[in-house]
Structure formats: structure tokens, C-alpha cells
Design a protein around this motif. Structure first.
Motif, PDB file in Angstrom:
ATOM      1  N   GLY A   5       0.825  -1.202   0.000  1.00  0.00           N
ATOM      2  CA  GLY A   5       0.000   0.000   0.000  1.00  0.00           C
ATOM      3  C   GLY A   5       0.856   1.246   0.000  1.00  0.00           C
ATOM      4  O   GLY A   5       2.008   1.217   0.419  1.00  0.00           O
ATOM      5  N   HIS A   6       0.306   2.321  -0.502  1.00  0.00           N
ATOM      6  CA  HIS A   6       1.035   3.579  -0.488  1.00  0.00           C
ATOM      7  C   HIS A   6       0.057   4.741  -0.324  1.00  0.00           C
ATOM      8  O   HIS A   6      -1.130   4.614  -0.610  1.00  0.00           O
ATOM      9  N   ALA A   7       0.568   5.867   0.147  1.00  0.00           N
ATOM     10  CA  ALA A   7      -0.262   7.052   0.337  1.00  0.00           C
ATOM     11  C   ALA A   7       0.642   8.270   0.482  1.00  0.00           C
ATOM     12  O   ALA A   7       1.853   8.157   0.635  1.00  0.00           O
ATOM     13  N   CYS A   8       0.000   9.421   0.465  1.00  0.00           N
ATOM     14  CA  CYS A   8       0.700  10.692   0.502  1.00  0.00           C
ATOM     15  C   CYS A   8      -0.066  11.653   1.407  1.00  0.00           C
ATOM     16  O   CYS A   8      -1.299  11.639   1.435  1.00  0.00           O
ATOM     17  N   ALA A   9       0.644  12.474   2.157  1.00  0.00           N
ATOM     18  CA  ALA A   9       0.007  13.513   2.984  1.00  0.00           C
ATOM     19  C   ALA A   9       0.853  14.774   2.928  1.00  0.00           C
ATOM     20  O   ALA A   9       2.055  14.723   2.711  1.00  0.00           O
ATOM     21  N   SER A  10       0.204  15.909   3.132  1.00  0.00           N
ATOM     22  CA  SER A  10       0.906  17.194   3.000  1.00  0.00           C
ATOM     23  C   SER A  10       1.474  17.663   4.333  1.00  0.00           C
ATOM     24  O   SER A  10       1.031  17.256   5.412  1.00  0.00           O
ATOM     25  N   GLY A  11       2.465  18.554   4.226  1.00  0.00           N
ATOM     26  CA  GLY A  11       2.955  19.258   5.390  1.00  0.00           C
ATOM     27  C   GLY A  11       1.982  20.361   5.761  1.00  0.00           C
ATOM     28  O   GLY A  11       0.896  20.482   5.186  1.00  0.00           O
ATOM     29  N   ALA A  12       2.356  21.191   6.720  1.00  0.00           N
ATOM     30  CA  ALA A  12       1.458  22.259   7.157  1.00  0.00           C
ATOM     31  C   ALA A  12       2.260  23.408   7.740  1.00  0.00           C
ATOM     32  O   ALA A  12       3.438  23.266   8.073  1.00  0.00           O
ATOM     33  N   GLY A  13       1.602  24.543   7.837  1.00  0.00           N
ATOM     34  CA  GLY A  13       2.177  25.730   8.458  1.00  0.00           C
ATOM     35  C   GLY A  13       1.282  26.203   9.582  1.00  0.00           C
ATOM     36  O   GLY A  13       0.083  25.914   9.611  1.00  0.00           O
ATOM     37  N   THR A  14       1.866  26.949  10.497  1.00  0.00           N
ATOM     38  CA  THR A  14       1.151  27.357  11.705  1.00  0.00           C
ATOM     39  C   THR A  14       0.403  28.675  11.549  1.00  0.00           C
ATOM     40  O   THR A  14       0.935  29.634  10.991  1.00  0.00           O
ATOM     41  N   ILE A  15      -0.803  28.706  12.066  1.00  0.00           N
ATOM     42  CA  ILE A  15      -1.520  29.959  12.315  1.00  0.00           C
ATOM     43  C   ILE A  15      -1.473  30.246  13.817  1.00  0.00           C
ATOM     44  O   ILE A  15      -1.055  31.309  14.251  1.00  0.00           O
ATOM     45  N   ILE A  16      -1.898  29.250  14.616  1.00  0.00           N
ATOM     46  CA  ILE A  16      -1.795  29.329  16.074  1.00  0.00           C
ATOM     47  C   ILE A  16      -1.132  28.051  16.575  1.00  0.00           C
ATOM     48  O   ILE A  16      -1.652  26.954  16.349  1.00  0.00           O
ATOM     49  N   ALA A  17       0.007  28.165  17.241  1.00  0.00           N
ATOM     50  CA  ALA A  17       0.644  26.999  17.845  1.00  0.00           C
ATOM     51  C   ALA A  17      -0.054  26.671  19.159  1.00  0.00           C
ATOM     52  O   ALA A  17      -0.421  27.571  19.925  1.00  0.00           O
ATOM     53  N   ALA A  18      -0.213  25.382  19.440  1.00  0.00           N
ATOM     54  CA  ALA A  18      -1.056  24.959  20.563  1.00  0.00           C
ATOM     55  C   ALA A  18      -0.299  24.748  21.872  1.00  0.00           C
ATOM     56  O   ALA A  18      -0.893  24.336  22.863  1.00  0.00           O
ATOM     57  N   PHE A  19       0.995  25.061  21.914  1.00  0.00           N
ATOM     58  CA  PHE A  19       1.779  24.791  23.128  1.00  0.00           C
ATOM     59  C   PHE A  19       1.237  25.531  24.351  1.00  0.00           C
ATOM     60  O   PHE A  19       1.235  25.002  25.453  1.00  0.00           O
ATOM     61  N   ALA A  20       0.771  26.764  24.159  1.00  0.00           N
ATOM     62  CA  ALA A  20       0.359  27.595  25.297  1.00  0.00           C
ATOM     63  C   ALA A  20      -1.015  27.239  25.829  1.00  0.00           C
ATOM     64  O   ALA A  20      -1.246  27.297  27.042  1.00  0.00           O
ATOM     65  N   THR A  21      -1.948  26.893  24.944  1.00  0.00           N
ATOM     66  CA  THR A  21      -3.352  26.760  25.358  1.00  0.00           C
ATOM     67  C   THR A  21      -4.005  25.443  24.950  1.00  0.00           C
ATOM     68  O   THR A  21      -5.166  25.207  25.303  1.00  0.00           O
ATOM     69  N   TRP A  22      -3.285  24.604  24.206  1.00  0.00           N
ATOM     70  CA  TRP A  22      -3.839  23.361  23.651  1.00  0.00           C
ATOM     71  C   TRP A  22      -4.872  23.620  22.556  1.00  0.00           C
ATOM     72  O   TRP A  22      -5.537  22.711  22.098  1.00  0.00           O
ATOM     73  N   LYS A  23      -4.976  24.860  22.117  1.00  0.00           N
ATOM     74  CA  LYS A  23      -5.864  25.193  21.003  1.00  0.00           C
ATOM     75  C   LYS A  23      -5.004  25.718  19.860  1.00  0.00           C
ATOM     76  O   LYS A  23      -4.133  26.569  20.076  1.00  0.00           O
ATOM     77  N   GLY A  24      -5.239  25.187  18.646  1.00  0.00           N
ATOM     78  CA  GLY A  24      -4.360  25.533  17.539  1.00  0.00           C
ATOM     79  C   GLY A  24      -5.089  25.745  16.232  1.00  0.00           C
ATOM     80  O   GLY A  24      -6.286  25.459  16.101  1.00  0.00           O
ATOM     81  N   ALA A  25      -4.350  26.268  15.280  1.00  0.00           N
ATOM     82  CA  ALA A  25      -4.866  26.448  13.926  1.00  0.00           C
ATOM     83  C   ALA A  25      -3.689  26.320  12.963  1.00  0.00           C
ATOM     84  O   ALA A  25      -2.563  26.723  13.277  1.00  0.00           O
ATOM     85  N   ALA A  26      -3.941  25.741  11.810  1.00  0.00           N
ATOM     86  CA  ALA A  26      -2.870  25.494  10.846  1.00  0.00           C
ATOM     87  C   ALA A  26      -3.451  25.375   9.449  1.00  0.00           C
ATOM     88  O   ALA A  26      -4.676  25.278   9.277  1.00  0.00           O
ATOM     89  N   ASN A 280      -2.392  23.907   0.428  1.00  0.00           N
ATOM     90  CA  ASN A 280      -3.000  22.715  -0.152  1.00  0.00           C
ATOM     91  C   ASN A 280      -4.409  22.557   0.410  1.00  0.00           C
ATOM     92  O   ASN A 280      -4.582  22.472   1.626  1.00  0.00           O
ATOM     93  N   ASN A 281      -5.403  22.546  -0.465  1.00  0.00           N
ATOM     94  CA  ASN A 281      -6.801  22.404  -0.035  1.00  0.00           C
ATOM     95  C   ASN A 281      -7.347  20.998  -0.235  1.00  0.00           C
ATOM     96  O   ASN A 281      -8.519  20.743   0.063  1.00  0.00           O
ATOM     97  N   ARG A 282      -6.515  20.092  -0.741  1.00  0.00           N
ATOM     98  CA  ARG A 282      -6.972  18.713  -0.979  1.00  0.00           C
ATOM     99  C   ARG A 282      -6.699  17.843   0.244  1.00  0.00           C
ATOM    100  O   ARG A 282      -5.710  18.034   0.953  1.00  0.00           O
ATOM    101  N   ASP A 283      -7.584  16.876   0.494  1.00  0.00           N
ATOM    102  CA  ASP A 283      -7.341  15.990   1.626  1.00  0.00           C
ATOM    103  C   ASP A 283      -6.398  14.864   1.238  1.00  0.00           C
ATOM    104  O   ASP A 283      -6.134  14.616   0.060  1.00  0.00           O
ATOM    105  N   ALA A 284      -5.878  14.192   2.255  1.00  0.00           N
ATOM    106  CA  ALA A 284      -4.854  13.175   2.022  1.00  0.00           C
ATOM    107  C   ALA A 284      -5.386  11.988   1.224  1.00  0.00           C
ATOM    108  O   ALA A 284      -4.639  11.344   0.503  1.00  0.00           O
ATOM    109  N   MET A 285      -6.682  11.720   1.330  1.00  0.00           N
ATOM    110  CA  MET A 285      -7.235  10.584   0.588  1.00  0.00           C
ATOM    111  C   MET A 285      -7.239  10.871  -0.911  1.00  0.00           C
ATOM    112  O   MET A 285      -7.010   9.978  -1.716  1.00  0.00           O
ATOM    113  N   SER A 286      -7.481  12.142  -1.291  1.00  0.00           N
ATOM    114  CA  SER A 286      -7.453  12.468  -2.714  1.00  0.00           C
ATOM    115  C   SER A 286      -6.030  12.548  -3.243  1.00  0.00           C
ATOM    116  O   SER A 286      -5.795  12.457  -4.441  1.00  0.00           O
ATOM    117  N   LEU A 287      -5.061  12.697  -2.330  1.00  0.00           N
ATOM    118  CA  LEU A 287      -3.647  12.744  -2.722  1.00  0.00           C
ATOM    119  C   LEU A 287      -3.023  11.353  -2.770  1.00  0.00           C
ATOM    120  O   LEU A 287      -1.859  11.213  -3.126  1.00  0.00           O
TER     121      LEU A 287
END
Length: 293
Positions: A5-26, A280-287
Motif C-alpha cells: 500500500g502507499h499514500a501521501c500527505a501534505s505538510g502544514a504551516g502554523t496559524i496558532i501553535a497549541a503549546f500555550a493553550t492546547w488550542k491551535g490552527a494550521a 494545499n486544499n486537498r485531503d490526504a485521501m485524494s492525494l
């Protein structure tokens, strides 16, 4: 019996890092990790390898395979191999991408499926066991898996919001490595009230303001230079941040800002490289089959 089996997934960049509050966005990026899994009833253990890094720790990807097999009560062993163009230990979510790709590749190999969020949570569980994350990086994992912009509650493993967002992305990746597990959590907790403000901006869709505030706050708490952020602002960029625990910086840019910011970052006195990509707006399943022929 051999299953592949094989698959592909994308990297990501930070909007809000979750270290301080456990709430994040990316947000997902165009950088990718590929995983190939080969399973056999003649093997009892899972052995991992990372292309171009013979000495790298492979526990994370091995554990991802094992957790999928345990979930379906399948007793097989075999091999898992990943390759990637995501800089390692740069805050660009290489671990989340590796986990997502490997979970999907294992499902592909055994001909099974599971709800997307359950697949993400398996990878998060493996990341916690591998100790490559502090909060579980559920925000990073969701951005990698679903693409677009995501907002999450990492403590509750809850996906709050996901939407498509179109933008060019410029990344400055310094040559040095910083592992998320080494992040100074106590210093991060000091800025929690102000990270909450950034999180509220993200919830309101003000992603550029949110990530810039996040960048200044975490650079201050974790001891990173803000020069890369200031140079981006001088170029007219509205959204720029330290990504994760660093040392990479990410910026949402317009086409006509790319060369100016590239030049500004290349002359900032920090050894590293500038990477141009897009959200990247595509999900990992479509990739899944991308990059495999």
C-alpha cells in the motif's frame, strides 16, 4: 502473502501553535510525505526506514502501521518506508505528514477504511507514543490530512472548523533543527492569555492577523529572532509566523510579494533556504496516488 500500500500527505504551516493553550490552527501546504507499506504473514515485526536518513528514528512510522493492524486485529509484519520534501524538525509538520501517510498506506495495503478523524487520531496516538509532540499536534495532523485551514481543540481532539483558503506560501527554513518535544512549555504558558486573543482572531477568519500575532508571541517566548517576521511586514505581507516550535517561518503572500520577500529573507543573515509553495486544499485521501506511478 504480500500486501502493498502507499499514500501521501501534505505538510502544514502554523496559524496558532497549541503549546500555550492546547488550542491551535494550521493550514496544509504543498510539501508532501510519501509512505510505502509492505506487509507479509512471514514477518512478525514492522521495520521502518526514511529515505536519505539511514540513522533516523523510525518508531513513529512503525507504530502507525502497528496501530492500524491492531485496530483491525490483523497479525502481520513487514516494512514501511517514507520519503519527503518537508524539512525535518523545522516546525513544518513533517511528523504529522509521515503519520497520516503511513496510516493511509497501511489501510491501503490491507484493503480497509476508517472514518477520517479516526485515522488522524491513530496518527496522533502514535506521535504521542513516539514523543515527537507535546500536545499531540492534532491541529497539525488535521491540516495535513484535510488540507485547507483548520482550527482545533487539541486537548479534546476536536476539529472546530475547516475551510478552503487560497494563497501562495513562502517558507524560510533555517539549516538548524528544533524538535517539538524540546519546546519550553513553561515559557509558552506565560503568553497563553495573548495566544487566546490570536485564537479568537482565527475563529473570526482573521488568519493573517492571528498568525502574525502568534509569531511575535512565540518568537519572544521561545527565543527566536523576529527579524524574519519584520522583513515580511516590510514587504507588505499581512500574515507571517514562526511555524510550530520553529525554526522555520511561514508567510501567506501575494504573487507580487514573492521575489521581494525571498530576497529579504535570503539576506537576513541566517543560513537556510526559501521554499515557495501554496496552501494545499486537498485531503490526504485524494492525494493518495499522487507521486506513485
Amino acid at each position: 502473502m504480500i500486501l502493498e500500500g502507499h499514500a501521501c500527505a501534505s505538510g502544514a504551516g502554523t496559524i496558532i501553535a497549541a503549546f500555550a493553550t492546547w488550542k491551535g490552527a494550521a493550514f496544509g501546504t504543498g510539501l508532501k510525505t510519501y509512505s510505502e507499506v509492505e506487509l507479509s504473514d512471514r514477518e512478525k515485526k514492522v521495520h521502518g526506514s526514511i529515505e536519505g536518513m539511514p540513522e533516523a528514528d523510525t518508531f513513529l512510522i512503525e507504530r502507525c502501521v502497528e496501530l492500524v493492524l491492531e485496530h483491525f486485529e490483523i497479525k502481520l509484519g513487514g516494512k514501511v518506508k517514507t520519503s519527503s520534501n518537508i524539512p525535518l524538525a523545522g516546525g513544518l509538520k513533517s511528523s504529522s505528514a509521515a503519520a497520516n501517510a503511513t496510516v493511509l498506506a497501511t489501510l491501503n495495503a490491507i484493503g480497509e477504511s476508517m472514518p477520517p478523524l479516526d485515522a488522524v487520531k491513530l496518527g496522533v496516538k502514535a506521535a504521542r507514543e513516539a514523543k515527537v509532540t507535546i500536545t499531540g499536534s492534532f491541529d497539525d495532523a488535521c491540516a495535513s490530512f484535510f488540507g485547507g485551514v483548520v482550527i482545533t481543540d487539541n486537548r479534546e481532539l476536536k476539529l472546530i472548523k475547516r475551510e478552503e483558503y487560497n494563497s501562495k506560501v513562502l517558507i524560510f527554513a533555517p539549516n538548524r533543527k528544533v524538535f517539538s518535544s524540546q519546546t519550553n512549555v513553561k515559557r509558552s504558558e506565560l503568553i497563553a492569555p495573548y495566544i487566546d486573543m490570536a485564537y479568537e482572531l482565527a475563529l473570526a477568519g482573521e488568519y493573517e492577523k492571528a498568525m502574525t500575532l502568534n509569531g511575535f508571541l512565540y518568537c519572544s517566548a521561545l527565543g527566536f529572532d523576529t527579524e524574519c517576521i519584520l522583513r515580511a511586514l516590510e514587504c507588505g505581507v499581512k500574515g507571517v509566523s514562526l511555524s510550530g516550535s520553529g525554526p522555520a517561518y511561514v508567510a501567506l503572500v501575494k504573487e507580487n510579494q514573492i521575489e521581494e520577500l525571498r530576497s529579504a529573507w535570503e539576506s537576513c543573515g541566517i543560513e537556510g533556504r526559501v521554499i515557495e509553495t501554496s496552501i494545499n486544499n486537498r485531503d490526504a485521501m485524494s492525494l493518495e496516488n499522487e507521486g506513485f506511478t
